[in-house]
Design a protein around this motif. Structure first.
Motif, PDB file in Angstrom:
ATOM      1  N   THR A  71       0.837  -1.209   0.000  1.00  9.92           N
ATOM      2  CA  THR A  71       0.000   0.000   0.000  1.00  9.92           C
ATOM      3  C   THR A  71       0.865   1.249   0.000  1.00  9.92           C
ATOM      4  O   THR A  71       1.901   1.296   0.671  1.00  9.92           O
ATOM      5  CB  THR A  71      -0.938   0.005   1.215  1.00  9.92           C
ATOM      6  N   VAL A  72       0.403   2.230  -0.753  1.00  7.64           N
ATOM      7  CA  VAL A  72       1.041   3.547  -0.793  1.00  7.64           C
ATOM      8  C   VAL A  72       0.040   4.568  -0.291  1.00  7.64           C
ATOM      9  O   VAL A  72      -1.164   4.455  -0.556  1.00  7.64           O
ATOM     10  CB  VAL A  72       1.490   3.894  -2.224  1.00  7.64           C
ATOM     11  N   TYR A  73       0.539   5.571   0.408  1.00  9.12           N
ATOM     12  CA  TYR A  73      -0.326   6.591   1.006  1.00  9.12           C
ATOM     13  C   TYR A  73       0.055   7.979   0.506  1.00  9.12           C
ATOM     14  O   TYR A  73       1.199   8.236   0.110  1.00  9.12           O
ATOM     15  CB  TYR A  73      -0.206   6.554   2.530  1.00  9.12           C
ATOM     16  N   LEU A  74      -0.920   8.872   0.560  1.00  7.79           N
ATOM     17  CA  LEU A  74      -0.655  10.279   0.290  1.00  7.79           C
ATOM     18  C   LEU A  74      -1.361  11.089   1.369  1.00  7.79           C
ATOM     19  O   LEU A  74      -2.598  11.171   1.387  1.00  7.79           O
ATOM     20  CB  LEU A  74      -1.156  10.692  -1.092  1.00  7.79           C
ATOM     21  N   GLN A  75      -0.573  11.655   2.262  1.00  7.18           N
ATOM     22  CA  GLN A  75      -1.107  12.535   3.290  1.00  7.18           C
ATOM     23  C   GLN A  75      -1.106  13.950   2.736  1.00  7.18           C
ATOM     24  O   GLN A  75      -0.056  14.465   2.353  1.00  7.18           O
ATOM     25  CB  GLN A  75      -0.254  12.467   4.562  1.00  7.18           C
ATOM     26  N   MET A  76      -2.273  14.560   2.700  1.00 12.30           N
ATOM     27  CA  MET A  76      -2.425  15.892   2.129  1.00 12.30           C
ATOM     28  C   MET A  76      -2.885  16.852   3.221  1.00 12.30           C
ATOM     29  O   MET A  76      -3.973  16.674   3.783  1.00 12.30           O
ATOM     30  CB  MET A  76      -3.434  15.867   0.981  1.00 12.30           C
ATOM     31  N   ASN A  77      -2.060  17.821   3.512  1.00 14.73           N
ATOM     32  CA  ASN A  77      -2.368  18.816   4.546  1.00 14.73           C
ATOM     33  C   ASN A  77      -2.485  20.194   3.925  1.00 14.73           C
ATOM     34  O   ASN A  77      -2.004  20.440   2.820  1.00 14.73           O
ATOM     35  CB  ASN A  77      -1.276  18.824   5.608  1.00 14.73           C
ATOM     36  N   ARG A  78      -3.097  21.099   4.663  1.00 13.00           N
ATOM     37  CA  ARG A  78      -3.266  22.492   4.204  1.00 13.00           C
ATOM     38  C   ARG A  78      -3.775  22.533   2.760  1.00 13.00           C
ATOM     39  O   ARG A  78      -3.218  23.217   1.901  1.00 13.00           O
ATOM     40  CB  ARG A  78      -1.947  23.242   4.345  1.00 13.00           C
ATOM     41  N   LEU A  79      -4.834  21.795   2.550  1.00 14.58           N
ATOM     42  CA  LEU A  79      -5.384  21.680   1.202  1.00 14.58           C
ATOM     43  C   LEU A  79      -5.910  23.018   0.693  1.00 14.58           C
ATOM     44  O   LEU A  79      -6.451  23.832   1.458  1.00 14.58           O
ATOM     45  CB  LEU A  79      -6.485  20.632   1.173  1.00 14.58           C
ATOM     46  N   LYS A  80      -5.765  23.211  -0.621  1.00  8.81           N
ATOM     47  CA  LYS A  80      -6.209  24.421  -1.292  1.00  8.81           C
ATOM     48  C   LYS A  80      -7.259  24.055  -2.341  1.00  8.81           C
ATOM     49  O   LYS A  80      -7.310  22.907  -2.798  1.00  8.81           O
ATOM     50  CB  LYS A  80      -5.028  25.098  -1.976  1.00  8.81           C
ATOM     51  N   THR A  81      -8.059  25.037  -2.736  1.00 12.50           N
ATOM     52  CA  THR A  81      -9.082  24.757  -3.748  1.00 12.50           C
ATOM     53  C   THR A  81      -8.452  24.239  -5.040  1.00 12.50           C
ATOM     54  O   THR A  81      -9.038  23.399  -5.722  1.00 12.50           O
ATOM     55  CB  THR A  81      -9.907  26.021  -4.038  1.00 12.50           C
ATOM     56  N   GLN A  82      -7.251  24.696  -5.335  1.00  6.67           N
ATOM     57  CA  GLN A  82      -6.589  24.247  -6.569  1.00  6.67           C
ATOM     58  C   GLN A  82      -6.063  22.822  -6.486  1.00  6.67           C
ATOM     59  O   GLN A  82      -5.538  22.290  -7.464  1.00  6.67           O
ATOM     60  CB  GLN A  82      -5.460  25.205  -6.976  1.00  6.67           C
ATOM     61  N   ASP A  83      -6.183  22.183  -5.319  1.00  5.69           N
ATOM     62  CA  ASP A  83      -5.836  20.769  -5.210  1.00  5.69           C
ATOM     63  C   ASP A  83      -6.995  19.871  -5.647  1.00  5.69           C
ATOM     64  O   ASP A  83      -6.837  18.650  -5.717  1.00  5.69           O
ATOM     65  CB  ASP A  83      -5.466  20.421  -3.757  1.00  5.69           C
ATOM     66  N   THR A  84      -8.135  20.459  -5.910  1.00  6.36           N
ATOM     67  CA  THR A  84      -9.289  19.687  -6.364  1.00  6.36           C
ATOM     68  C   THR A  84      -8.968  18.970  -7.666  1.00  6.36           C
ATOM     69  O   THR A  84      -8.527  19.589  -8.643  1.00  6.36           O
ATOM     70  CB  THR A  84     -10.509  20.608  -6.573  1.00  6.36           C
ATOM     71  N   ALA A  85      -9.148  17.652  -7.670  1.00 12.39           N
ATOM     72  CA  ALA A  85      -8.803  16.840  -8.839  1.00 12.39           C
ATOM     73  C   ALA A  85      -9.155  15.389  -8.551  1.00 12.39           C
ATOM     74  O   ALA A  85      -9.466  15.034  -7.405  1.00 12.39           O
ATOM     75  CB  ALA A  85      -7.315  16.949  -9.152  1.00 12.39           C
ATOM     76  N   VAL A  86      -9.087  14.576  -9.585  1.00  7.75           N
ATOM     77  CA  VAL A  86      -9.092  13.130  -9.395  1.00  7.75           C
ATOM     78  C   VAL A  86      -7.641  12.704  -9.215  1.00  7.75           C
ATOM     79  O   VAL A  86      -6.784  13.043 -10.034  1.00  7.75           O
ATOM     80  CB  VAL A  86      -9.722  12.395 -10.586  1.00  7.75           C
ATOM     81  N   TYR A  87      -7.383  11.975  -8.136  1.00  9.50           N
ATOM     82  CA  TYR A  87      -6.025  11.543  -7.818  1.00  9.50           C
ATOM     83  C   TYR A  87      -5.848  10.084  -8.211  1.00  9.50           C
ATOM     84  O   TYR A  87      -6.670   9.228  -7.851  1.00  9.50           O
ATOM     85  CB  TYR A  87      -5.743  11.747  -6.338  1.00  9.50           C
ATOM     86  N   TYR A  88      -4.773   9.814  -8.938  1.00 12.02           N
ATOM     87  CA  TYR A  88      -4.492   8.482  -9.450  1.00 12.02           C
ATOM     88  C   TYR A  88      -3.177   7.956  -8.878  1.00 12.02           C
ATOM     89  O   TYR A  88      -2.169   8.673  -8.830  1.00 12.02           O
ATOM     90  CB  TYR A  88      -4.362   8.502 -10.969  1.00 12.02           C
ATOM     91  N   CYS A  89      -3.209   6.709  -8.515  1.00  9.82           N
ATOM     92  CA  CYS A  89      -2.000   5.984  -8.129  1.00  9.82           C
ATOM     93  C   CYS A  89      -1.383   5.402  -9.398  1.00  9.82           C
ATOM     94  O   CYS A  89      -2.104   4.982 -10.316  1.00  9.82           O
ATOM     95  CB  CYS A  89      -2.394   4.876  -7.157  1.00  9.82           C
ATOM     96  N   TRP A  90      -0.052   5.356  -9.451  1.00  9.09           N
ATOM     97  CA  TRP A  90       0.669   4.835 -10.634  1.00  9.09           C
ATOM     98  C   TRP A  90       1.820   3.979 -10.173  1.00  9.09           C
ATOM     99  O   TRP A  90       2.521   4.308  -9.202  1.00  9.09           O
ATOM    100  CB  TRP A  90       1.171   6.016 -11.438  1.00  9.09           C
TER     101      TRP A  90
END
Length: 114
Positions: free
Chosen positions: A78-97
């Motif tokens: 498993t891989v994780y992505l911790q996202m803090n201090r999110l901004k409106t411009q971070d809005t997106a579909v996030y894909y694992c690769w």
């Protein structure tokens, strides 16, 4: 076969946090560099962050450096992505690769809005 399943996407307010997960199956993800990418409708998919096989080295795009953290648990594939201090411009579909066969998962929606 290779399968990547992302989860954890949600609606969150600006300044908030989310943790995304990418569960890999059908291969040993510990043999592969893993990355997160994101895409907004009408725009090209963009690279966000990568982590090497052992997790020793991580790399971030300028737009998320200092706010996002990629990590991995090879025992759990498993891989994780911790996202803090999110901004409106971070809005997106996030894909694992995954870097061995260069496949993407199906994506998970992250929406940052008040």
């Amino acid at each position: 076969q290779v399968q990547l399943v992302e989860s954890g996407g949600d609606l969150v307010q600006p300044g908030g946090s989310l943790r995304l997960s990418c569960a890999a199956s059908g291969f040993a993800s510990s043999d592969c560099t893993m990355s997160w990418h994101r895409q907004v409708p009408g725009k090209e998919r963009e690279w966000v962050t990568s982590i090497t096989k052992s997790g020793t080295n991580t790399y971030y795009s300028y737009s998320v450096r200092g706010r996002f953290t990629i990590s991995r648990d090879n025992a759990k594939n498993t891989v994780y992505l911790q996202m803090n201090r999110l901004k409106t411009q971070d809005t997106a579909v996030y894909y694992c690769w995954e870097g061995c066969t260069e496949k993407y998962g199906q994506g998970t929606q992250v929406t940052v809005s008040s």
